[in-house]
Structure formats: structure tokens, C-alpha cells
Design a protein around this motif. Structure first.
Motif, PDB file in Angstrom:
ATOM      1  N   ALA B  36       0.838  -1.202   0.000  1.00  0.00           N
ATOM      2  CA  ALA B  36       0.000   0.000   0.000  1.00  0.00           C
ATOM      3  C   ALA B  36       0.873   1.252   0.000  1.00  0.00           C
ATOM      4  O   ALA B  36       0.587   2.222  -0.713  1.00  0.00           O
ATOM      5  CB  ALA B  36      -0.932  -0.007   1.215  1.00  0.00           C
ATOM      6  N   CYS B  37       1.975   1.233   0.782  1.00  0.00           N
ATOM      7  CA  CYS B  37       2.861   2.405   0.836  1.00  0.00           C
ATOM      8  C   CYS B  37       3.569   2.615  -0.500  1.00  0.00           C
ATOM      9  O   CYS B  37       3.672   3.749  -0.985  1.00  0.00           O
ATOM     10  CB  CYS B  37       3.886   2.248   1.954  1.00  0.00           C
ATOM     11  SG  CYS B  37       3.150   2.286   3.587  1.00  0.00           S
ATOM     12  N   ALA B  40       1.157   3.951  -3.005  1.00  0.00           N
ATOM     13  CA  ALA B  40       0.855   5.364  -2.752  1.00  0.00           C
ATOM     14  C   ALA B  40       1.982   6.249  -3.278  1.00  0.00           C
ATOM     15  O   ALA B  40       1.740   7.250  -3.947  1.00  0.00           O
ATOM     16  CB  ALA B  40       0.646   5.597  -1.252  1.00  0.00           C
ATOM     17  N   ALA B  41       3.240   5.855  -2.982  1.00  0.00           N
ATOM     18  CA  ALA B  41       4.378   6.670  -3.419  1.00  0.00           C
ATOM     19  C   ALA B  41       4.440   6.731  -4.938  1.00  0.00           C
ATOM     20  O   ALA B  41       4.661   7.797  -5.523  1.00  0.00           O
ATOM     21  CB  ALA B  41       5.669   6.091  -2.850  1.00  0.00           C
ATOM     22  N   VAL B  44       1.568   8.916  -6.384  1.00  0.00           N
ATOM     23  CA  VAL B  44       1.796  10.347  -6.190  1.00  0.00           C
ATOM     24  C   VAL B  44       2.856  10.844  -7.174  1.00  0.00           C
ATOM     25  O   VAL B  44       2.812  11.995  -7.619  1.00  0.00           O
ATOM     26  CB  VAL B  44       2.203  10.632  -4.725  1.00  0.00           C
ATOM     27  CG1 VAL B  44       2.676  12.051  -4.553  1.00  0.00           C
ATOM     28  CG2 VAL B  44       1.029  10.364  -3.805  1.00  0.00           C
ATOM     29  N   LYS B 115      -5.148  19.764 -13.759  1.00  0.00           N
ATOM     30  CA  LYS B 115      -4.545  19.635 -12.427  1.00  0.00           C
ATOM     31  C   LYS B 115      -5.567  19.078 -11.433  1.00  0.00           C
ATOM     32  O   LYS B 115      -5.258  18.195 -10.625  1.00  0.00           O
ATOM     33  CB  LYS B 115      -4.046  21.014 -11.969  1.00  0.00           C
ATOM     34  CG  LYS B 115      -3.424  21.020 -10.608  1.00  0.00           C
ATOM     35  CD  LYS B 115      -1.926  20.857 -10.683  1.00  0.00           C
ATOM     36  CE  LYS B 115      -1.350  20.834  -9.265  1.00  0.00           C
ATOM     37  NZ  LYS B 115       0.000  20.353  -9.219  1.00  0.00           N
ATOM     38  N   ILE B 119      -5.324  15.571  -9.336  1.00  0.00           N
ATOM     39  CA  ILE B 119      -5.385  15.432  -7.879  1.00  0.00           C
ATOM     40  C   ILE B 119      -6.500  14.474  -7.480  1.00  0.00           C
ATOM     41  O   ILE B 119      -6.315  13.600  -6.627  1.00  0.00           O
ATOM     42  CB  ILE B 119      -5.597  16.810  -7.215  1.00  0.00           C
ATOM     43  CG1 ILE B 119      -4.357  17.673  -7.414  1.00  0.00           C
ATOM     44  CG2 ILE B 119      -5.901  16.668  -5.738  1.00  0.00           C
ATOM     45  CD1 ILE B 119      -4.501  19.075  -6.902  1.00  0.00           C
ATOM     46  N   THR B 122      -5.410  10.853  -8.221  1.00  0.00           N
ATOM     47  CA  THR B 122      -4.384  10.393  -7.280  1.00  0.00           C
ATOM     48  C   THR B 122      -4.988  10.087  -5.924  1.00  0.00           C
ATOM     49  O   THR B 122      -4.796   8.997  -5.366  1.00  0.00           O
ATOM     50  CB  THR B 122      -3.307  11.486  -7.089  1.00  0.00           C
ATOM     51  OG1 THR B 122      -2.951  11.997  -8.353  1.00  0.00           O
ATOM     52  CG2 THR B 122      -2.089  10.935  -6.390  1.00  0.00           C
ATOM     53  N   ALA B 123      -5.751  11.076  -5.395  1.00  0.00           N
ATOM     54  CA  ALA B 123      -6.282  10.931  -4.037  1.00  0.00           C
ATOM     55  C   ALA B 123      -7.170   9.699  -3.944  1.00  0.00           C
ATOM     56  O   ALA B 123      -7.064   8.898  -3.013  1.00  0.00           O
ATOM     57  CB  ALA B 123      -7.059  12.186  -3.653  1.00  0.00           C
ATOM     58  N   VAL B 126      -5.183   6.255  -4.293  1.00  0.00           N
ATOM     59  CA  VAL B 126      -4.395   5.903  -3.108  1.00  0.00           C
ATOM     60  C   VAL B 126      -5.296   5.478  -1.957  1.00  0.00           C
ATOM     61  O   VAL B 126      -5.069   4.455  -1.312  1.00  0.00           O
ATOM     62  CB  VAL B 126      -3.498   7.089  -2.678  1.00  0.00           C
ATOM     63  CG1 VAL B 126      -2.848   6.799  -1.339  1.00  0.00           C
ATOM     64  CG2 VAL B 126      -2.446   7.350  -3.727  1.00  0.00           C
ATOM     65  N   ILE B 127      -6.340   6.267  -1.703  1.00  0.00           N
ATOM     66  CA  ILE B 127      -7.162   5.975  -0.524  1.00  0.00           C
ATOM     67  C   ILE B 127      -7.929   4.676  -0.728  1.00  0.00           C
ATOM     68  O   ILE B 127      -8.142   3.907   0.219  1.00  0.00           O
ATOM     69  CB  ILE B 127      -8.093   7.172  -0.199  1.00  0.00           C
ATOM     70  CG1 ILE B 127      -8.357   7.215   1.293  1.00  0.00           C
ATOM     71  CG2 ILE B 127      -9.396   7.111  -0.908  1.00  0.00           C
ATOM     72  CD1 ILE B 127      -7.210   7.679   2.114  1.00  0.00           C
TER      73      ILE B 127
END
Lengths: 203, 260
Positions: B36-37, B40-41, B44, B115, B119, B122-123, B126-127
Motif C-alpha cells: 500500500a505504501c 501510494a508513493a 503520487v 490539475k 489530484i 491520485t487521491a 491511493v485511498i
């Protein structure tokens, strides 16, 4: 209040993570064996308190109470609020993962500042005097949090400036509510359990 | 938060639904946290819309594989969007660039729109991945796994205490609210409401502190010395390594797609 993944620039995200790690390390240092249960239970109660919705006009706001958390926990507010944010992100999908550090600093640093500035004041004088300082501290911590949120957004790019300003002004009613509630909470605590706020609280 | 939880709904422990989480539930908790980390990286770091749509597909794929209730999970994700929607709507107007259209004399730019889309993608990606990979863990297992991943021991203890007492304190909160309701308390925009809520918070905190004193006493009575022995141990199987390798390949694929 929660910033999400992908909005901030990399330097801000990394800087936030480093600052949060430092704050958490300081907070953990201040926790000895006897204070772990206290910090854990308080961290859980602030998590639950954030479920309370307070009506304001036609709408309602949920509480943050980071000022009160700071007043009770001192530096330990850093790890306690970090745990709360981690659980929110993982189990409720609020906030984000890479921005966890930034969000922790934005909420916990005002808490610690509130404790440093108002910690002694709320223990002095009559309970009502303490409550007034508690209220000022509650408003201050929300104002500082929104200012930090606005700052992190502004540092990430000029295009966020209007959003940053909007965040600040939209939270003025929240500041008032948090001030009143923190004030009354301190008033009750001063009357019922005065030893909660030790007079010699060192900042 | 209360959007997420009705008064009847339980918190964390069974907020996610049933116990078996399809394909995802079998993997080692540690590898799920690490993946998951990494995801996420990587997400992003992505900067093209195509790659971000790919990341979103990966997250939705994970959601389907996990057999989480799709609608409820997506609803939860959408709640996060309601927080950021203002910022996203403002972006096209605040970012300079080619004019797309004009509202009341304010030009909206294509750059700003892209943009905002970036965002949002991405958000959400990841979540969603975080909720599916880590959110399906038992909260206590999360604590154990973080401990095994070399998180500071004190922090893990704090996390475990918090997890343990959220449910207890929530019940206490609901009991106090019930007591207020029975006495005819109806929240509104007035001084009485704010004072009552303030006392409610203060009372909860006083009780929490007193409870923690009793807990500490009980723990010391049982020989607590500042260390909680975490018994759960994990072992990586071949399937876990396969899953890790596959996930890393997918992440590399996303990065490659970004370069194209």
C-alpha cells in the motif's frame, strides 16, 4: 481540514513527514510507563469526540478539539493525534497516506503550541478564568491549524492560494464553536477534577 | 466522521463487513502494508492522466478482488471527495493558462482543470488501495504488523490502546447522549446546546482519565512493566512473495506508462 494525496508538492510532503517524525519522537519520549494508558485512552476519546456534530445554523460541524488534546497531553499530543489520523485514513478513507505527516503536523503542532502558551494560564485563578483561557486556546489552535493548512497549500503552488484563503475563512465559525466548547469543557474539568491541569505544568 | 457511522453502526472492528476478504484477505498483513505504501508513493509520483487512470483501475481491481461491499466502499471514498471538492472546483479558475470558458468574468483554464483531475485521481486511487489492502485488516493485526515492521514499540502500544478503547468510549458517549435525550435535550444553534456539548466533552475526558487510572492499576497488578508482549507472528508464504512481485511489476508498469 484533511489534505489528500497528490495535492502537495514533494518538498512539502517530505518536510511534513520529517517534522511529524520529530514531533512523534519527542512525544514518545515524554511518555513513561504510567502515562501510556492515559495517552491511549485520551487518544481514543478525542477520536470519539470528533464524531460529535454540533449544529450551527442550517449546517453542522464536527469537532476537532486539538487545542484540548494539547492542553491535556502536551508533546504526547503528537503521537496521539497521529494515531487518530492513521486510523481515520486506513479504516474510514479520510485524508491520505503520503500526506499523513503533513496532516499530523498541521493538527498536532497547534495543539502543542496551545499547551505551551495557555497550559499555565488555564490552571491559574478561578475555574471561570481558566475556562476563558481554555476558550481562547481552543480558538487559537483551530486558527493555527487552518493557517498551517493554508500555508502548506500555498507552499505547494500559487494556484492553491484562493483555496487556502477559502479554508481559513470557512473555518471562522468552527473557531468560535471550538472556543466555546473547549471553554466549557475546561470549566467542567476544573470544577470536577482540578488535578487534571497541574498548576506547575512546565511548558 | 459521523457521516461514516450511524449511531447503530459499529466502529472499526466490523465496519468493513464480513471476515473473509476474497483474494486479499489471505496475504500477509506486513506485505499488504508495504505494498500500500509503495503504491501510494508511485501513484503520487505519476504525472500523466493516462497513468493515473491506470492506477485508478488497479485500485478498483483490488477492490473487486477483495469482495468488499463495492457500493459502501465507494460511498466512503466519495465522502473524502466532498472535502476536497471546493479546492478542485476552484483550481481551473485560480491556475493561469489557456481559457476554457468564463464564469462571471472569471476565466477557467484547461491547465487548472487537468490539475484538478490529476489530484482527484491520485487521491482516490491511493485511498481506495489503502482501504482495500490495509483497511480490511483487523485493527489489532494492524498493530502487530506495524510492530513487526519495526515501528517504535511505544507508538504501537499507543495505537493498540486507542483501538481497544475507541469502542468503549463510543458506547459511553452514546450513553451520555441517551441520558441527555431522555431529559429533553435537542441540539440547536444556541448557547444552551454549546454549553451542554462542552460539558459532555469535559465529562467524557474526566471519565476517560479516571478509567485510564483504573486500567493502569489493573495492569500493574498483573505485572505490567512497560512492555506488552505481542504474540502474533506472521510468516511469508510463496503466495505472498508472488503477490509482492506482481504488485511491484504493476507499479513499474504504471511508472513506465507515465514515461511514454
Amino acid at each position: 481540514m484533511h489534505i489528500v494525496d497528490g495535492a502537495l508538492s514533494n518538498p512539502v510532503v517530505i518536510g511534513g513527514a520529517v517534522a511529524a517524525a520529530g514531533g512523534i519522537a519527542l512525544g514518545l519520549k515524554s511518555l513513561d510507563i504510567d502515562r501510556i494508558p492515559t495517552a491511549g485512552v485520551l487518544s481514543a476519546s478525542f477520536f470519539v469526540a470528533s464524531l460529535i456534530h454540533v449544529p450551527i445554523g442550517p449546517s453542522s460541524v464536527h469537532l476537532i478539539l486539538n487545542g484540548l488534546a494539547g492542553l491535556l497531553l502536551g508533546w504526547a499530543a503528537f503521537p496521539a493525534l497521529f494515531v487518530g489520523l492513521l486510523l481515520q485514513a486506513v479504516f474510514f478513507g479520510f485524508g491520505g497516506l503520503t500526506v499523513l505527516g503533513v496532516n499530523t503536523v498541521n493538527i498536532a503542532l497547534p495543539a502543542v503550541l496551545t499547551w505551551m502558551i495557555f497550559g499555565r494560564l488555564i490552571a491559574r485563578g478561578s475555574p471561570v478564568q481558566g475556562a476563558v483561557w481554555g476558550g481562547v486556546g481552543g480558538a487559537f489552535s483551530i486558527a493555527a491549524t487552518t493557517a498551517f493548512v493554508a500555508l502548506t497549500l500555498a507552499l505547494s503552488g500559487d494556484e492553491f492560494l484562493p483555496a487556502a484563503k477559502l479554508v481559513f475563512f470557512a473555518h471562522i465559525p468552527v473557531m468560535v464553536i471550538e472556543a466555546v466548547l473547549t471553554g466549557f469543557a475546561v470549566l467542567l474539568a476544573r470544577k470536577v477534577k482540578p488535578e487534571l491541569f497541574p498548576k506547575d505544568a512546565s511548558a | 466522521m459521523a457521516h461514516a457511522l450511524g449511531p447503530q453502526a459499529k466502529t472499526l472492528a466490523d465496519a468493513g463487513g464480513d471476515t473473509a476478504y476474497g483474494l486479499i484477505g489471505d496475504y500477509d498483513p506486513r506485505i499488504r502494508i508495504v505494498i500500500a505504501c509503495i503504491f501510494a508513493a508511485v501513484t503520487v509520483a505519476l504525472s500523466t492522466i493516462a497513468a493515473l487512470i491506470g492506477a485508478m483501475f488497479v485500485s478498483v481491481g483490488l477492490l473487486l478482488a477483495s469482495r468488499l461491499p463495492v457500493r459502501r466502499t465507494l460511498k466512503r471514498m466519495a465522502m473524502m471527495d466532498s472535502f476536497i471538492i471546493f479546492m478542485l472546483v476552484l483550481l481551473p479558475f485560480s491556475m493561469p493558462g489557456e481559457t476554457m470558458f468564463t464564469v462571471f468574468g472569471f476565466p477557467a483554464s484547461w491547465q487548472g482543470l487537468w490539475k484538478a483531475v490529476e489530484i482527484a485521481l491520485t487521491a482516490n486511487a491511493v485511498i481506495l488501495a489503502l482501504m482495500v489492502l490495509v483497511g480490511t485488516l483487523e485493527p489489532v493485526t494492524l498493530g502487530h504488523a506495524l510492530h513487526k515492521l519495526r515501528c517504535p514499540e511505544l507508538l504501537v502500544h499507543l495505537l493498540m490502546f486507542t483501538i481497544r478503547y475507541i469502542e468503549v468510549l463510543r458506547e459511553e458517549y452514546l450513553r451520555l447522549r441517551g441520558a441527555m435525550k431522555i431529559r429533553g435535550f435537542r441540539p440547536g444553534t444556541n448557547w444552551h446546546t454549546y454549553r451542554s456539548f462542552g460539558y459532555l466533552v469535559g465529562m467524557m475526558l474526566v471519565r476517560a482519565i479516571e478509567r485510564s487510572e483504573r486500567i493502569l492499576g489493573a495492569m500493574k497488578c498483573r505485572g505490567f512493566s512497560g512492555r506488552i508482549v505481542l504474540l502474533q507472528s506472521f510468516s511469508m508464504t510463496r503466495r505472498d512473495y508472488m503477490f509482492a512481485a506482481m504488485s511491484c511489476t504493476v507499479c513499474l508498469g504504471l511508472l513506465f506508462l507515465d514515461f511514454l
